[in-house]
Design an enzyme around this catalytic site. Structure first.
Site, short mmCIF file in Angstrom:
data_model
loop_
_atom_site.label_atom_id
_atom_site.label_comp_id
_atom_site.label_asym_id
_atom_site.label_seq_id
_atom_site.Cartn_x
_atom_site.Cartn_y
_atom_site.Cartn_z
N GLU A 89 -1.92 2.26 2.00
CA GLU A 89 -1.72 0.84 1.73
C GLU A 89 -0.99 0.63 0.40
OE1 GLU A 89 -5.36 -1.34 4.10
OE2 GLU A 89 -5.82 -0.50 2.13
N CYS A 102 1.36 -2.48 -6.52
CA CYS A 102 0.33 -1.46 -6.70
C CYS A 102 0.52 -0.44 -5.59
CB CYS A 102 -1.05 -2.10 -6.63
SG CYS A 102 -2.42 -0.94 -6.74
N CYS A 109 -8.80 9.83 -1.30
CA CYS A 109 -9.01 10.27 -2.67
C CYS A 109 -10.19 11.24 -2.70
CB CYS A 109 -9.29 9.08 -3.58
SG CYS A 109 -9.44 9.52 -5.34
N CYS A 113 -15.59 8.43 -6.33
CA CYS A 113 -16.25 7.31 -7.02
C CYS A 113 -16.88 6.42 -5.95
CB CYS A 113 -15.24 6.53 -7.85
SG CYS A 113 -14.43 7.53 -9.11
N CYS A 116 -15.75 2.73 -4.92
CA CYS A 116 -14.36 2.55 -4.52
C CYS A 116 -14.22 2.88 -3.04
CB CYS A 116 -13.45 3.44 -5.36
SG CYS A 116 -11.72 3.44 -4.84
N CYS A 333 -8.84 -4.59 -6.39
CA CYS A 333 -9.14 -3.29 -6.99
C CYS A 333 -10.36 -2.65 -6.34
CB CYS A 333 -9.39 -3.49 -8.49
SG CYS A 333 -9.70 -1.97 -9.39
#
Length: 359
Positions: A89, A102, A109, A113, A116, A333
Protein backbone atom coordinates in the site's frame (compact mmCIF):
# COMPACT_ATOMS: atom_id res chain seq x y z
CA UNK A 1 13.61 -15.40 -11.17
CA UNK A 2 13.43 -11.69 -10.35
CA UNK A 3 11.28 -9.59 -12.67
CA UNK A 4 12.88 -6.23 -13.48
CA UNK A 5 10.45 -3.38 -14.00
CA UNK A 6 10.98 -0.09 -15.80
CA UNK A 7 12.08 1.83 -12.69
CA UNK A 8 14.57 -0.87 -11.69
CA UNK A 9 16.79 0.09 -14.63
CA UNK A 10 19.51 2.73 -14.41
CA UNK A 11 20.51 4.84 -17.40
CA UNK A 12 23.13 2.37 -18.64
CA UNK A 13 20.69 -0.54 -18.45
CA UNK A 14 18.04 1.47 -20.26
CA UNK A 15 20.62 2.18 -22.97
CA UNK A 16 21.13 -1.58 -23.37
CA UNK A 17 17.39 -2.09 -23.80
CA UNK A 18 17.45 0.56 -26.54
CA UNK A 19 20.50 -0.85 -28.32
CA UNK A 20 20.15 -0.21 -32.05
CA UNK A 21 18.07 2.95 -31.53
CA UNK A 22 19.54 6.46 -31.95
CA UNK A 23 21.46 7.45 -28.82
CA UNK A 24 19.07 10.28 -27.99
CA UNK A 25 16.20 7.80 -27.56
CA UNK A 26 17.45 6.72 -24.15
CA UNK A 27 17.31 10.31 -22.89
CA UNK A 28 13.82 10.74 -24.35
CA UNK A 29 12.61 7.63 -22.54
CA UNK A 30 14.34 8.62 -19.27
CA UNK A 31 12.71 12.05 -19.39
CA UNK A 32 9.38 10.45 -20.17
CA UNK A 33 9.62 8.21 -17.13
CA UNK A 34 10.97 10.73 -14.61
CA UNK A 35 9.83 14.16 -15.83
CA UNK A 36 6.62 13.45 -17.70
CA UNK A 37 5.74 10.57 -15.32
CA UNK A 38 4.50 8.81 -18.43
CA UNK A 39 3.85 5.23 -19.47
CA UNK A 40 5.88 4.23 -22.54
CA UNK A 41 2.69 4.22 -24.62
CA UNK A 42 2.13 7.87 -23.69
CA UNK A 43 5.57 9.04 -24.90
CA UNK A 44 4.49 10.67 -28.14
CA UNK A 45 8.06 11.76 -28.97
CA UNK A 46 8.78 8.09 -29.70
CA UNK A 47 7.74 6.15 -32.80
CA UNK A 48 4.65 4.01 -32.31
CA UNK A 49 6.58 0.78 -32.91
CA UNK A 50 9.09 1.68 -30.19
CA UNK A 51 6.34 2.63 -27.74
CA UNK A 52 4.68 -0.73 -28.27
CA UNK A 53 7.98 -2.57 -27.77
CA UNK A 54 8.78 -0.65 -24.58
CA UNK A 55 5.39 -1.50 -23.12
CA UNK A 56 6.48 -5.14 -23.36
CA UNK A 57 10.14 -4.91 -22.33
CA UNK A 58 9.68 -2.23 -19.63
CA UNK A 59 6.75 -3.53 -17.59
CA UNK A 60 5.25 -1.59 -14.71
CA UNK A 61 5.91 -3.00 -11.25
CA UNK A 62 2.60 -1.90 -9.76
CA UNK A 63 -0.93 -2.84 -10.74
CA UNK A 64 -3.73 -0.96 -9.00
CA UNK A 65 -6.10 -3.23 -7.10
CA UNK A 66 -8.12 -0.58 -5.30
CA UNK A 67 -8.00 3.16 -4.68
CA UNK A 68 -9.77 4.55 -1.63
CA UNK A 69 -10.31 8.18 -0.73
CA UNK A 70 -11.03 9.38 2.80
CA UNK A 71 -14.31 11.08 3.62
CA UNK A 72 -12.49 14.42 3.77
CA UNK A 73 -11.03 13.87 0.30
CA UNK A 74 -7.48 14.71 1.38
CA UNK A 75 -6.05 11.19 1.73
CA UNK A 76 -5.85 8.54 -0.97
CA UNK A 77 -4.80 4.94 -0.27
CA UNK A 78 -3.59 2.84 -3.17
CA UNK A 79 -3.43 -0.95 -2.94
CA UNK A 80 -0.99 -2.44 -5.46
CA UNK A 81 -0.37 -5.95 -6.68
CA UNK A 82 3.24 -6.79 -7.60
CA UNK A 83 4.41 -9.25 -10.26
CA UNK A 84 4.37 -12.19 -7.84
CA UNK A 85 0.96 -11.41 -6.41
CA UNK A 86 2.28 -9.70 -3.27
CA UNK A 87 0.21 -6.72 -2.11
CA UNK A 88 1.51 -3.40 -0.77
CA UNK A 89 0.00 0.00 0.00
CA UNK A 90 0.90 3.63 -0.67
CA UNK A 91 -0.78 6.67 0.88
CA UNK A 92 -1.02 10.05 -0.85
CA UNK A 93 -1.80 13.02 1.39
CA UNK A 94 -3.12 16.14 -0.33
CA UNK A 95 -2.67 19.67 1.00
CA UNK A 96 -3.90 22.94 -0.54
CA UNK A 97 -0.74 23.56 -2.57
CA UNK A 98 1.29 20.35 -2.40
CA UNK A 99 1.23 16.63 -1.66
CA UNK A 100 3.16 14.13 0.44
CA UNK A 101 3.41 10.42 -0.27
CA UNK A 102 4.00 7.70 2.31
CA UNK A 103 5.62 4.72 0.59
CA UNK A 104 6.30 1.10 1.48
CA UNK A 105 9.74 -0.51 1.37
CA UNK A 106 8.82 -4.10 2.20
CA UNK A 107 5.79 -6.32 1.76
CA UNK A 108 4.93 -6.82 5.40
CA UNK A 109 7.43 -6.26 8.18
CA UNK A 110 9.60 -8.48 10.38
CA UNK A 111 9.95 -5.99 13.25
CA UNK A 112 6.85 -7.40 15.02
CA UNK A 113 5.68 -4.20 16.72
CA UNK A 114 2.38 -5.45 18.10
CA UNK A 115 0.42 -2.21 17.76
CA UNK A 116 1.22 -1.88 14.02
CA UNK A 117 -0.99 -3.67 11.50
CA UNK A 118 1.95 -4.28 9.15
CA UNK A 119 3.93 -5.94 11.93
CA UNK A 120 0.92 -8.04 12.89
CA UNK A 121 0.67 -9.34 9.30
CA UNK A 122 4.27 -10.60 9.18
CA UNK A 123 7.01 -10.30 6.54
CA UNK A 124 6.77 -11.40 2.90
CA UNK A 125 9.76 -9.88 1.10
CA UNK A 126 11.85 -6.80 0.37
CA UNK A 127 10.71 -4.44 -2.37
CA UNK A 128 13.06 -3.73 -5.25
CA UNK A 129 14.40 -0.27 -5.97
CA UNK A 130 12.02 -0.02 -8.92
CA UNK A 131 9.00 -1.02 -6.84
CA UNK A 132 9.87 1.71 -4.36
CA UNK A 133 10.54 4.42 -6.94
CA UNK A 134 7.42 3.62 -8.94
CA UNK A 135 5.23 4.30 -5.89
CA UNK A 136 6.60 7.85 -5.87
CA UNK A 137 6.16 8.28 -9.63
CA UNK A 138 2.58 7.02 -9.58
CA UNK A 139 1.74 9.19 -6.57
CA UNK A 140 3.24 12.26 -8.26
CA UNK A 141 1.18 11.55 -11.37
CA UNK A 142 -1.95 11.11 -9.24
CA UNK A 143 -1.25 14.39 -7.44
CA UNK A 144 -0.90 16.18 -10.80
CA UNK A 145 -4.43 15.12 -11.66
CA UNK A 146 -5.70 17.37 -8.88
CA UNK A 147 -3.18 20.17 -9.51
CA UNK A 148 -0.86 19.30 -6.64
CA UNK A 149 2.91 19.09 -6.71
CA UNK A 150 4.50 16.19 -4.90
CA UNK A 151 6.91 17.85 -2.49
CA UNK A 152 7.68 15.28 0.21
CA UNK A 153 8.32 11.55 0.40
CA UNK A 154 8.18 9.73 3.72
CA UNK A 155 9.42 6.14 3.92
CA UNK A 156 6.87 5.28 6.60
CA UNK A 157 4.60 2.80 4.87
CA UNK A 158 4.82 -0.97 5.10
CA UNK A 159 8.18 -2.34 6.23
CA UNK A 160 11.37 -1.22 7.94
CA UNK A 161 13.33 0.92 5.44
CA UNK A 162 16.73 0.38 7.05
CA UNK A 163 16.30 -3.40 6.86
CA UNK A 164 16.16 -3.02 3.07
CA UNK A 165 18.75 -0.28 2.70
CA UNK A 166 20.55 -1.93 -0.23
CA UNK A 167 17.46 -1.19 -2.31
CA UNK A 168 16.06 1.78 -0.42
CA UNK A 169 19.15 3.96 -0.72
CA UNK A 170 19.38 3.65 -4.54
CA UNK A 171 15.70 4.62 -4.58
CA UNK A 172 16.49 7.68 -2.45
CA UNK A 173 19.24 8.66 -4.91
CA UNK A 174 16.93 8.20 -7.89
CA UNK A 175 14.11 10.19 -6.29
CA UNK A 176 16.56 12.97 -5.49
CA UNK A 177 18.44 13.09 -8.79
CA UNK A 178 15.77 12.20 -11.34
CA UNK A 179 12.46 13.15 -9.72
CA UNK A 180 14.29 16.23 -8.42
CA UNK A 181 13.10 16.19 -4.85
CA UNK A 182 15.42 17.79 -2.32
CA UNK A 183 17.01 15.37 0.13
CA UNK A 184 15.64 17.60 2.87
CA UNK A 185 12.15 16.61 1.71
CA UNK A 186 12.87 12.88 2.02
CA UNK A 187 12.39 11.16 5.38
CA UNK A 188 13.54 7.67 6.30
CA UNK A 189 11.94 6.06 9.32
CA UNK A 190 13.32 3.28 11.48
CA UNK A 191 12.39 1.38 14.61
CA UNK A 192 16.04 1.69 15.60
CA UNK A 193 18.32 -0.45 13.43
CA UNK A 194 21.70 0.88 14.56
CA UNK A 195 23.79 -0.38 11.58
CA UNK A 196 21.31 1.23 9.19
CA UNK A 197 21.40 4.55 11.03
CA UNK A 198 25.19 4.52 10.79
CA UNK A 199 25.02 3.81 7.04
CA UNK A 200 22.63 6.71 6.51
CA UNK A 201 24.91 8.96 8.58
CA UNK A 202 27.83 8.11 6.27
CA UNK A 203 25.85 8.59 3.06
CA UNK A 204 26.13 11.78 1.04
CA UNK A 205 22.53 12.99 0.95
CA UNK A 206 21.21 14.87 4.03
CA UNK A 207 17.90 13.04 4.32
CA UNK A 208 15.73 13.33 7.40
CA UNK A 209 15.64 10.54 9.97
CA UNK A 210 12.58 9.63 12.02
CA UNK A 211 13.00 7.13 14.86
CA UNK A 212 9.89 5.22 15.91
CA UNK A 213 10.63 5.40 19.62
CA UNK A 214 7.34 4.89 21.52
CA UNK A 215 9.06 4.26 24.86
CA UNK A 216 12.00 5.86 26.68
CA UNK A 217 13.00 2.99 28.93
CA UNK A 218 14.24 -0.41 27.84
CA UNK A 219 11.74 -2.49 29.80
CA UNK A 220 8.72 -0.94 28.08
CA UNK A 221 10.39 -0.59 24.70
CA UNK A 222 11.36 -4.26 24.74
CA UNK A 223 7.64 -5.02 24.83
CA UNK A 224 6.44 -2.41 22.33
CA UNK A 225 9.34 -2.53 19.85
CA UNK A 226 10.98 -6.00 20.08
CA UNK A 227 14.10 -4.97 18.12
CA UNK A 228 15.03 -2.95 21.22
CA UNK A 229 16.24 -6.21 22.74
CA UNK A 230 18.96 -6.27 20.07
CA UNK A 231 19.62 -2.51 19.93
CA UNK A 232 18.66 -1.08 23.34
CA UNK A 233 18.21 2.60 23.97
CA UNK A 234 21.84 3.24 24.89
CA UNK A 235 23.05 1.90 21.55
CA UNK A 236 20.22 3.63 19.69
CA UNK A 237 20.92 7.04 21.24
CA UNK A 238 24.63 6.64 20.47
CA UNK A 239 23.76 5.98 16.82
CA UNK A 240 21.42 8.99 16.79
CA UNK A 241 24.25 11.14 18.16
CA UNK A 242 26.56 9.93 15.39
CA UNK A 243 23.88 10.77 12.81
CA UNK A 244 23.44 14.26 14.28
CA UNK A 245 27.17 14.89 14.32
CA UNK A 246 27.49 13.76 10.69
CA UNK A 247 24.43 15.55 9.29
CA UNK A 248 23.85 18.49 11.64
CA UNK A 249 20.11 18.02 11.08
CA UNK A 250 17.52 17.55 13.78
CA UNK A 251 15.95 14.11 13.82
CA UNK A 252 12.46 13.28 15.00
CA UNK A 253 11.08 10.80 17.49
CA UNK A 254 7.74 9.20 16.62
CA UNK A 255 5.61 8.38 19.66
CA UNK A 256 2.30 6.50 19.27
CA UNK A 257 0.36 7.24 22.43
CA UNK A 258 -1.26 4.18 24.01
CA UNK A 259 -3.72 4.74 26.81
CA UNK A 260 -2.18 3.93 30.19
CA UNK A 261 0.97 2.50 28.63
CA UNK A 262 3.26 5.32 27.43
CA UNK A 263 1.28 8.49 28.12
CA UNK A 264 2.10 9.02 31.80
CA UNK A 265 4.04 11.69 33.63
CA UNK A 266 7.07 9.44 34.06
CA UNK A 267 7.01 8.65 30.32
CA UNK A 268 7.19 12.37 29.57
CA UNK A 269 10.05 12.83 32.02
CA UNK A 270 11.99 9.87 30.57
CA UNK A 271 11.45 11.11 27.02
CA UNK A 272 12.64 14.61 27.93
CA UNK A 273 15.75 13.16 29.58
CA UNK A 274 16.46 11.05 26.50
CA UNK A 275 16.20 14.09 24.23
CA UNK A 276 18.60 16.04 26.42
CA UNK A 277 21.20 13.28 26.01
CA UNK A 278 21.57 14.10 22.30
CA UNK A 279 23.81 16.84 20.86
CA UNK A 280 20.80 18.39 19.08
CA UNK A 281 17.35 18.19 20.65
CA UNK A 282 14.92 16.05 18.63
CA UNK A 283 11.46 16.98 17.47
CA UNK A 284 8.78 14.71 18.93
CA UNK A 285 5.79 13.75 16.79
CA UNK A 286 2.93 12.58 18.98
CA UNK A 287 0.57 10.16 17.24
CA UNK A 288 -2.66 9.00 18.89
CA UNK A 289 -2.58 5.21 18.48
CA UNK A 290 -4.74 4.22 15.54
CA UNK A 291 -6.99 1.17 15.88
CA UNK A 292 -5.79 -2.14 14.44
CA UNK A 293 -7.47 -5.56 14.71
CA UNK A 294 -4.52 -7.29 16.39
CA UNK A 295 -3.93 -4.93 19.32
CA UNK A 296 -6.38 -4.88 22.24
CA UNK A 297 -5.56 -1.54 23.85
CA UNK A 298 -6.82 1.83 22.73
CA UNK A 299 -5.09 5.04 21.89
CA UNK A 300 -4.83 7.92 24.33
CA UNK A 301 -7.82 10.26 24.28
CA UNK A 302 -7.53 13.61 22.52
CA UNK A 303 -7.40 15.38 25.88
CA UNK A 304 -4.71 12.98 27.07
CA UNK A 305 -2.65 13.59 23.96
CA UNK A 306 -2.78 17.34 24.54
CA UNK A 307 -1.84 16.86 28.20
CA UNK A 308 1.16 14.70 27.25
CA UNK A 309 2.28 17.33 24.75
CA UNK A 310 2.00 20.01 27.41
CA UNK A 311 4.05 17.89 29.82
CA UNK A 312 6.80 17.62 27.21
CA UNK A 313 6.73 21.30 26.27
CA UNK A 314 6.98 22.23 29.94
CA UNK A 315 10.20 20.19 30.02
CA UNK A 316 11.67 21.97 27.03
CA UNK A 317 10.78 19.38 24.39
CA UNK A 318 9.76 20.49 20.90
CA UNK A 319 6.61 18.39 20.52
CA UNK A 320 3.66 18.53 18.16
CA UNK A 321 0.59 16.38 17.63
CA UNK A 322 0.32 14.75 14.24
CA UNK A 323 -3.08 15.08 12.67
CA UNK A 324 -4.63 11.70 11.94
CA UNK A 325 -5.50 11.39 8.26
CA UNK A 326 -7.25 8.54 6.51
CA UNK A 327 -8.26 6.59 9.62
CA UNK A 328 -11.62 5.78 8.01
CA UNK A 329 -9.87 3.96 5.14
CA UNK A 330 -7.15 2.33 7.31
CA UNK A 331 -4.54 4.65 5.81
CA UNK A 332 -3.29 6.27 9.01
CA UNK A 333 -0.03 5.58 10.82
CA UNK A 334 0.26 1.91 11.81
CA UNK A 335 -2.82 0.78 9.88
CA UNK A 336 -1.31 -0.43 6.59
CA UNK A 337 -1.71 -4.17 6.12
CA UNK A 338 -2.48 -4.46 2.36
CA UNK A 339 -5.76 -6.18 3.10
CA UNK A 340 -4.10 -9.04 4.98
CA UNK A 341 -5.92 -10.51 7.94
CA UNK A 342 -4.35 -9.99 11.33
CA UNK A 343 -5.25 -11.84 14.49
CA UNK A 344 -5.03 -11.17 18.20
CA UNK A 345 -2.56 -13.49 19.87
CA UNK A 346 -3.48 -14.82 23.33
CA UNK A 347 -0.83 -12.57 24.90
CA UNK A 348 -2.08 -9.50 23.10
CA UNK A 349 -5.67 -10.33 23.87
CA UNK A 350 -5.02 -10.49 27.58
CA UNK A 351 -6.81 -8.12 29.93
CA UNK A 352 -3.64 -6.28 30.82
CA UNK A 353 -1.82 -4.70 27.91
CA UNK A 354 2.00 -4.50 27.80
CA UNK A 355 3.37 -1.74 29.97
CA UNK A 356 0.06 -0.99 31.68
CA UNK A 357 0.36 0.29 35.22
CA UNK A 358 -1.33 2.81 37.42
CA UNK A 359 -0.60 6.51 36.85
Amino acid sequence: MTTRSRYDLDRAELGEVLAGEPRYRAEQVWQGLYEQLAEPGQMTTLPRTLRDRLDDVLPAALTVVTEQTSATGDTVKLLWRLHDGVLIETVLMLYPDRATVCISTQAGCAMACGFCATGQAGFSRHLSTGEIVEQVVRAAARARQVDRRLSNVVFMGMGEPLANLDRVWPAVERIHADLRLSARHLTLSTVGLVPGIDRVARADLPVNLAVSLHAANDALRDELVPVNRRYPLGALMAACSRYLEAKGRRLSFEWALIDGVNDRLDDAEELADLGRSLPLAPHVNLIPLNPTPGWPTKGTSAAGVRLFRDLLVARGVNATIRRNRGTDIDAACGQLAAGQAVTVSPARGAATAPGTRRR
